[in-house]
Design an enzyme around this catalytic site. Structure first.
Site, short mmCIF file in Angstrom:
data_model
loop_
_atom_site.label_atom_id
_atom_site.label_comp_id
_atom_site.label_asym_id
_atom_site.label_seq_id
_atom_site.Cartn_x
_atom_site.Cartn_y
_atom_site.Cartn_z
N LYS A 80 0.77 -1.36 -0.07
CA LYS A 80 0.04 -0.01 0.09
C LYS A 80 0.82 1.31 0.14
O LYS A 80 1.51 1.49 1.12
CB LYS A 80 -0.95 -0.14 1.12
CG LYS A 80 -1.99 0.90 0.91
CD LYS A 80 -2.63 1.70 1.89
CE LYS A 80 -1.92 2.96 2.27
NZ LYS A 80 -1.99 4.39 1.62
N GLY A 93 6.74 4.80 8.39
CA GLY A 93 5.71 5.89 8.28
C GLY A 93 5.86 6.40 9.74
O GLY A 93 6.92 6.39 10.50
N SER A 94 4.87 7.22 10.13
CA SER A 94 4.94 7.83 11.35
C SER A 94 4.83 7.12 12.65
O SER A 94 4.07 6.05 12.28
CB SER A 94 4.00 9.05 11.22
OG SER A 94 2.59 8.59 10.97
N GLY A 152 2.01 4.03 13.25
CA GLY A 152 2.64 2.69 13.90
C GLY A 152 1.98 2.20 14.99
O GLY A 152 1.58 1.04 14.92
N GLU A 198 9.31 1.00 11.17
CA GLU A 198 10.33 1.90 10.83
C GLU A 198 9.68 3.24 10.88
O GLU A 198 8.99 3.86 9.96
CB GLU A 198 11.09 1.63 9.35
CG GLU A 198 11.42 0.31 9.08
CD GLU A 198 12.53 -0.03 9.71
OE1 GLU A 198 13.46 0.87 9.88
OE2 GLU A 198 12.86 -1.23 9.83
N CYS A 223 13.77 10.26 6.63
CA CYS A 223 13.85 10.16 7.76
C CYS A 223 14.81 10.25 9.01
O CYS A 223 14.80 10.41 10.14
CB CYS A 223 13.33 8.35 7.98
SG CYS A 223 14.39 7.30 7.16
N GLU A 254 9.28 15.63 15.41
CA GLU A 254 9.79 15.44 14.10
C GLU A 254 9.14 16.31 12.99
O GLU A 254 7.70 16.49 13.10
CB GLU A 254 9.44 13.95 13.42
CG GLU A 254 10.19 13.78 12.17
CD GLU A 254 9.82 12.28 11.45
OE1 GLU A 254 8.75 12.02 11.66
OE2 GLU A 254 10.84 11.89 10.98
P1 NAD Z 1 2.34 7.99 7.68
O1 NAD Z 1 2.33 7.35 8.67
O2 NAD Z 1 1.26 9.21 7.42
O3 NAD Z 1 1.86 7.15 6.25
C1 NAD Z 1 2.65 6.12 5.99
C2 NAD Z 1 1.60 5.09 5.32
O4 NAD Z 1 0.91 4.77 6.38
C3 NAD Z 1 0.95 5.71 4.15
O5 NAD Z 1 0.92 4.59 3.15
C4 NAD Z 1 -0.19 6.10 4.79
O6 NAD Z 1 -1.45 5.81 3.56
C5 NAD Z 1 -0.55 4.87 5.86
N1 NAD Z 1 -1.49 5.19 6.88
C6 NAD Z 1 -2.10 6.37 7.31
N2 NAD Z 1 -2.97 6.11 8.12
C7 NAD Z 1 -3.00 4.75 8.47
C8 NAD Z 1 -3.86 3.95 9.19
N3 NAD Z 1 -4.83 4.54 9.84
N4 NAD Z 1 -3.72 2.51 9.08
C9 NAD Z 1 -2.84 2.18 8.20
N5 NAD Z 1 -2.06 2.71 7.42
C10 NAD Z 1 -2.03 4.15 7.40
O7 NAD Z 1 3.78 8.83 7.12
P2 NAD Z 1 4.18 9.73 5.86
O8 NAD Z 1 3.59 10.90 6.33
O9 NAD Z 1 3.85 9.23 4.83
O10 NAD Z 1 5.82 9.69 6.06
C11 NAD Z 1 6.34 10.40 6.93
C12 NAD Z 1 6.91 9.32 8.13
O11 NAD Z 1 7.57 8.31 7.64
C13 NAD Z 1 7.94 10.21 8.91
O12 NAD Z 1 7.39 10.07 10.30
C14 NAD Z 1 9.26 9.83 8.64
O13 NAD Z 1 10.14 9.75 9.46
C15 NAD Z 1 8.73 8.18 8.58
N6 NAD Z 1 9.77 7.51 7.82
C16 NAD Z 1 10.65 6.66 8.35
C17 NAD Z 1 11.80 5.99 7.60
C18 NAD Z 1 12.33 4.88 8.40
O14 NAD Z 1 13.17 4.00 7.78
N7 NAD Z 1 12.63 4.79 9.67
C19 NAD Z 1 11.90 6.11 6.37
C20 NAD Z 1 10.92 7.12 5.72
C21 NAD Z 1 10.02 7.80 6.45
#
Ligand code: NAD
Length: 495
Positions: free
Chosen positions: A189, A242-243, A247, A265, A300, A399
């Site tokens: 996704k 993601g965030s 998570g 992550e 990230c 962040e």
């Molecule tokens: P986000 O958490 O908003 O979204 C990430 C993914 O989760 C997207 O595909 C989104 O559609 C999905 N998502 C959103 N709500 C959800 C839910 N309720 N249930 C399941 N999935 C859902 O993050 P973002 O804004 O796309 O990315 C930025 C974040 O990602 C930052 O916090 C960044 O630090 C982190 N990040 C971490 C790494 C790492 O390797 N640690 C790498 C890149 C980005």
């Protein structure tokens, strides 16, 4: 040789509407919904993608399970899977510029970086796990002579991969490639605002001979498709980047459904620590600035907290601010651009809110702090440096995920460690010093998944990437990533 005219030709291409990729074919969402894809370059509509729902997730998971049970991929000899994965890497390389430009039109990363970090890294990742998988052995346990204990390593089954909008191909490949190499099926996704290059990747995987159903891509809202995957009773592993907020939800979904394994992550607030005895302060200033401002801070591992020893503080901050002020921000498809667009208008607003709060809390704005190039219709922000940041301020703890750097001052090594470890995160970090003993002490003392020494941000596939604390668990990259996508099974045989 890469030249601007090839990029410009690709940027002018009309993009056909895209659909979900399920069971080896593109198809519309069951309920027929679509969403516009807005380009952060100019705020215009690029094309549309299907907006999947829970029914589409069901179809994708069912296709993945059928493919897994059929065994064409899951029970293929590793050497056979390796051949297909090399063909995927070949196709990514052949289409590298097309993939990179497509991704940049979608998410705004500067093209020079996108080429390396997206198709470049994705191809390398497929090759790495292609080469690794026929060298992974099981174990024979050191048992008593009357038994034979064998430890098999098996694929887990259906893997759901949920990825963010920064570096979708690179991060997508970090999940997909080891999962596929180990024999799993995957439902991917992408983020709402960065789906196009991953849909194209799925098409290339099919062209390379990956059997139908082994890789599926469901585009749509996180709160709908992501939640449906998280709650699905037939998903065995969740691999997420993601965030932290999302998570946490995934852990809840797992607890409320089938206790699927969740690898997270997450974000960071990574400290970049500069001692007065850094070997080359010019180089340190340059790398520190690029370590936060490339891809407009949407990295990230970005070094978003700069910790500087007080004896060089003012001079060093002035150097970093001067570099930030001169950085070329703008059209991400221009080869000379150093920092591209902020991926969405929403994210730009969040970045500006951090600026407002940092000012209100007493941070000193050294440079930047505003939206720029608004006349293009795109989402751009000037690299921003705040000094005088204290541990209790928002900018020290949360962040931003944008081009905003907070600078803190320290007196000695102990204070540097205390400040470095004063957040809930533990993703990346760096230490700049000529003192070898101090470098090693700091590597041990800083709570983070990676500590760079006299550099910032470099790494390759040979080393794991993961966080501690609220930066997550599990590791992408390296052979360790295979642990997420394999299950150990013991055979205890009476002799
Ligand atoms: P986000 O958490 O908003 O979204 C990430 C993914 O989760 C997207 O595909 C989104 O559609 C999905 N998502 C959103 N709500 C959800 C839910 N309720 N249930 C399941 N999935 C859902 O993050 P973002 O804004 O796309 O990315 C930025 C974040 O990602 C930052 O916090 C960044 O630090 C982190 N990040 C971490 C790494 C790492 O390797 N640690 C790498 C890149 C980005």
């Amino acid at each position: 040789m890469l030249d601007q005219s090839r990029i410009d030709a690709l940027r002018a291409a009309e993009l056909a509407p895209r659909s979900l990729f399920i069971d080896g074919a593109f198809r519309d969402a069951v309920h027929g919904k679509r969403r516009d894809v807005i380009s952060p370059i100019d705020g215009r509509t690029l094309t549309s993608i299907a907006e999947g729902g829970a029914e589409d997730v069901d179809l994708a998971v069912a296709a993945a399970r059928r493919a897994f049970d059929a065994g064409k991929w899951s029970r293929a000899a590793p050497a056979e899977r390796k051949k297909v994965m090399h063909r995927i890497a070949d196709l990514i390389e052949r289409h590298a510029l097309e993939l990179a430009v497509l991704g940049v039109r979608d998410n705004g990363t500067e093209i020079a970086m996108a080429l390396k970090a997206e198709p470049g890294s994705a191809a390398a990742t497929f090759r790495y796990y292609a080469e690794a998988i026929d060298k992974v052995y099981g174990e024979i346990a050191p048992t008593a002579p009357n038994v034979l204990g064998l430890v098999h390593r098996e694929p887990v089954g259906v893997v759901a991969a949920i990825v963010p909008w920064n570096f979708p191909m690179m991060i997508g490949a970090w999940k997909i490639a080891p999962a596929l190499a180990a024999g799993n099926s995957v439902v991917l996704k992408p983020a709402e605002v960065a789906s196009l290059s991953l849909l194209r990747l799925a098409e290339l995987c099919a062209e390379a001979g990956l059997p139908a159903g082994v890789l599926n891509v469901v585009t749509g809202k996180g709160s709908v498709c992501g939640e449906a995957l998280g709650l699905h009773m037939d998903v065995d592993v969740m691999a997420f980047t993601g965030s932290g907020a999302v998570g946490r939800r995934l852990l809840e979904y797992s607890a409320r459904s089938n206790l699927k394994r969740c690898y997270l992550e997450l974000g960071g607030k990574s400290p970049n620590i500069v001692f007065a005895d850094a070997p080359d302060l010019d180089q340190a200033a340059k790398v520190s600035a690029y370590g936060i401002f490339r891809n407009s801070g949407q990295v990230c591992v970005a070094g978003s907290r700069l910790l500087v020893e007080e004896t060089i503080h003012d001079e060093f901050v002035a150097r970093v601010a001067a570099i930030a002020t001169k950085m070329k921000v703008g059209d991400p498809l221009d080869l000379s651009t150093e920092a591209g667009a902020v991926t969405s208008e929403d994210q730009l607003s969040k970045n500006l809110e951090f600026v407002r709060r940092a000012k209100a809390e007493g941070g000193r704005l050294e440079t930047g702090g505003t939206r720029i190039l608004a006349e293009t219709g795109g989402f751009y922000m000037q690299p921003t440096v705040f000094s005088g940041i204290e541990p209790a301020m928002h900018l020290a703890q949360e962040e931003v995920f944008g081009p905003v750097l907070g600078v803190m001052k320290f007196g000695d090594e102990a204070e540097a460690v205390r400040l470095a470890n004063s957040t809930v995160f533990g993703l990346a970090s760096a230490v700049w010093t000529s003192n070898l003993s101090r470098a090693h002490r700091m590597v041990r003392a800083v709570r983070a998944g990676v500590v760079h020494v006299n550099t910032y941000g470099g790494s390759d596939l040979t080393v794991p990437l993961g966080g501690v604390g609220q930066s997550g668990n599990g590791h992408d990259k390296s052979l360790h990533a295979l642990d997420k996508f394999t299950e150990l099974k013991t055979a205890w045989i009476s002799l």
